[in-house]
Design an enzyme around this catalytic site. Sequence first.
Site: not given
Length: 445
Positions: A32, A326
Amino acid sequence: MHNASPRPLSAAKSEALTGRARVPGDKSISHRALMFGGLAAGETRITGLLEGEDVLRTGEAMRAMGARIEKQGQEWIAVGTGNGALLQPKDALDFGNAGTGVRLTMGLVGSYDMETRFVGDASLSKRPMGRVLDPLREMGLQVVSAEAGDRLPITLRGPKHAAPISYRVPMPSAQVKSAVLLAALNVPGVTTVIEPVATRDHTEKMLAGFGASLEVETDADGVRHIRIEGQPKLTGQTIAVPGDPSSAAFPLVAAVLVPGSDVVIENMLMNPTRTGLVTTLLEMGADITILERRNEGGEDVADLRVRGSELKGVTVPAERAPSMIDEYPVLAVAASFAEGETRMPGLEELRVKESDRLSAVAEGLKANGVDCVEGEASLSVTGRPGGRGLGGGTVSTHLDHRIAMSFLVMGLAAEKPVTIDDQAMIATSFPDFTDLMRRLGARIG
Ligand code: S3P
């Protein structure tokens, strides 16, 4: 490199791990930072950026659309095009193994009247893109070409006049939420994203930091309503990327599993949308002390002291899954050494990661003597304290970095060594993994 011949790697039972470790920058924030820095007017200065292959490909994509991005000393500098002013890339954007890179960029360009082609490696080309294309189609996006089931390679053309939408995200996915928010940046009016299950909030926090006008409201049912005003002026920022909890997970679990270990992991992001693994390990009895909690650049970070511990099995609440999505592969490894059974429900999203992680984990556990049951969307693991009888197998990594690192961690505490079929993908998120683990005393080689 993805076509090079596979390079296996083994991990063997190790003496106590000791020392301090600084894990690389957070992957989600790094993607980002380059994306928003490449879009915002003026200069964005980034320290601590993860220099993994996935993130570097996002940087390349932003360059191909007009941003200037370069490294100066320890800092990355991005000079953006200005919001609304991305250029049509001349060639296909190649995202390699990176789901976050490709899905967020599809959102970013989805509201531009230009044609963009997306390609990726064998793993990325199997992953579903319809989850981001569906809301973008509602905004006016045309999918010029795609493989069956909305898979890569994909060519997109945004509309001449994109329309704002209100979109309820049907699965817990920060990538889908983010794709809609990023498309909204180039659409007049207010776009609303409704998020029934909260996921990592980096897009919201960082866009607000770059100057977007964005409102988040959580209703009585815990559903988040995110409203973003289109066509804001975005201005370059200074960003310090904190350590990635999803990478820290590997030395952290290794230190828990190897008896006598005493390791400090420095500067780890403690955003509550990311710390489900720490919560779960504490419930299992892990000796983890959170030191020096502080706020840096709008995010909580801390140092974690981790010592070798005896674990007991737990049931991980399904609603915790988004905050540790994750980390299930390495949690399954930890569970393999715990007393009793660890039940992990709510894992449907694991089937569409870099590999079908649910089956890849179950297959790897079985190859190393672990009792486990793979359900449609669940995994349950019965552990063997001390790792007695565990190891001795070779694990297929299926082009998945987290499968590779998780099973190397297993080898450090199992009775017999564990081998992975290919180490190449580790460089997508944690290029220094093997050296960092060896510095702590891990026998990997
Ligand atoms: C990410 C979101 C998650 C996560 C991925 C990074 C992000 O994916 O698995 O590694 O940076 O937004 P989903 O949105 O598919 O859950």
